[in-house]
Motif scaffolding. Structure first.
Motif, short mmCIF file in Angstrom:
data_model
loop_
_atom_site.label_atom_id
_atom_site.label_comp_id
_atom_site.label_asym_id
_atom_site.label_seq_id
_atom_site.Cartn_x
_atom_site.Cartn_y
_atom_site.Cartn_z
N GLY A 15 0.79 -1.22 0.00
CA GLY A 15 0.00 0.00 0.00
C GLY A 15 0.82 1.26 0.00
O GLY A 15 0.32 2.34 0.34
N LEU A 16 2.09 1.17 -0.39
CA LEU A 16 2.98 2.33 -0.39
C LEU A 16 3.29 2.77 -1.81
O LEU A 16 3.17 2.01 -2.77
CB LEU A 16 4.30 1.99 0.32
N GLY B 44 -1.37 1.28 8.44
CA GLY B 44 -2.61 2.05 8.40
C GLY B 44 -2.45 3.30 7.57
O GLY B 44 -1.35 3.76 7.28
N ALA B 45 -3.58 3.90 7.18
CA ALA B 45 -3.54 5.08 6.31
C ALA B 45 -2.80 6.24 6.98
O ALA B 45 -1.97 6.91 6.34
CB ALA B 45 -4.97 5.50 5.95
N HIS C 76 9.74 1.71 11.59
CA HIS C 76 9.14 1.84 12.93
C HIS C 76 7.91 2.74 12.91
O HIS C 76 7.10 2.71 13.84
CB HIS C 76 10.15 2.37 13.94
N LEU C 77 7.75 3.53 11.85
CA LEU C 77 6.55 4.36 11.72
C LEU C 77 5.39 3.61 11.07
O LEU C 77 4.26 4.09 11.08
CB LEU C 77 6.87 5.62 10.90
N LEU C 78 5.69 2.42 10.55
CA LEU C 78 4.69 1.63 9.84
C LEU C 78 4.30 0.34 10.57
O LEU C 78 3.18 -0.14 10.41
CB LEU C 78 5.21 1.25 8.45
N ALA D 106 0.87 7.86 5.79
CA ALA D 106 1.02 9.30 5.52
C ALA D 106 2.16 9.89 6.35
O ALA D 106 2.97 10.69 5.84
CB ALA D 106 -0.29 10.02 5.82
N ARG D 107 2.26 9.51 7.62
CA ARG D 107 3.35 10.01 8.46
C ARG D 107 4.70 9.51 7.95
O ARG D 107 5.69 10.25 7.93
CB ARG D 107 3.14 9.59 9.92
#
Length: 272
Positions: free
Chosen positions: A49-50, A252-253, A60-62, A257-258
């Protein structure tokens, strides 16, 4: 069992600019992380999904498994021993050499192009596969973190794993160079000013290095107005970075985005 460094280890780090090897996580934990990474790789950008341009940087953000890993006290507590009690993770990246692929890393100093000042910055390099002498493990020039910051030449060599193929533009005395092999699950720590590099992987397995860049909270990003970071120890009383939250949902969406924003800002800082 304490995760902290001894006084002798702390002194050795400050004298030499690195500490290696040190057990970070158990071998079975490293293999689980490797499987998680390779599952992400096998999914590809579209399957995950990227956007295709988004790499495995800052996983770590995903993913919650990666978030937990960068906060693991077995990694973080030794870092606080050399940086102080208040620590941020600036970025998570990977240095992967496929079996016999000829990839290498030229002698360089990270401080010359990351934009982080002052240089209270340490990299934890965690081996998720064997990083023995034939795999092209890191090599260090002990004490070079106490010397000058050298100018770098951008080679853009296709087999160089660095972003611009950068290399120190000076004659280095490599006679004191030290090879730093690691077993699966071990880590090294090295200072942001330390000259280091690595040779090609001459084995039949991938050499996978998880690269965690930590800094004291008083450090600033000087290349762009605002960068992102993750608080991993203590508190942030300086507000030099936009702090990232733990992912509530894998891929997650909001998390995607982050992640997109954080990777964009880091690339802008490094490429400047």
């Amino acid at each position: 069992m304490s995760n902290h460094l001894s006084a002798a280890e702390i002194a050795r780090f400050h004298e030499r600019g690195y500490l290696s090897p040190r057990r970070a996580i158990e071998e079975h934990e490293a293999l689980a992380c490797r499987r998680a990474l390779e599952a992400f790789e096998s999914g590809g950008a579209r399957g995950n999904g990227l956007e295709a341009r988004l790499p495995a940087t800052d996983l770590h953000l995903l993913f919650r498994w990666a978030w937990d890993l960068v906060h693991d006290p077995r990694i973080v507590e030794p870092v606080t021993d050399v940086l102080g009690p208040d620590v941020l993770l600036w970025s998570l990246n990977w240095f992967i050499k496929e079996a016999r692929d000829g990839k290498f890393v030229t002698w360089h100093q990270d401080a010359t192009y990351w934009g982080l000042e002052p240089h209270d910055v340490v990299t934890a390099w965690v081996a998720l596969s064997d990083a023995g002498p034939e795999t092209g493990p890191m090599k260090f020039l002990p004490g070079s973190h106490r010397g000058p910051l050298h100018s770098h030449e951008n080679t853009h060599h296709e087999d160089n794993l660095l972003s611009r193929g950068q290399r120190i533009d000076a004659d280095l005395d490599e006679s004191s160079a030290v090879l730093a092999p690691l077993a699966t699950g071990e880590m090294s720590l090295h200072h942001v000013r330390l000259a280091h590099g690595s040779e090609p992987n001459r084995t039949d397995d991938r050499r996978i290095g998880l690269v965690l860049r930590y800094c004291a909270t008083h450090v600033r990003q000087t290349h762009i107005p605002r960068d992102t970071a993750t608080l991993v120890a203590g508190e942030d009383r300086f507000d030099h970075f936009d702090l990232m939250p733990r992912p509530e949902e894998d891929l997650g969406a909001a998390e995607v985005a982050r992640h997109r924003d954080a990777v964009r800002r880091m690339a802008q800082a490094i490429m400047q």
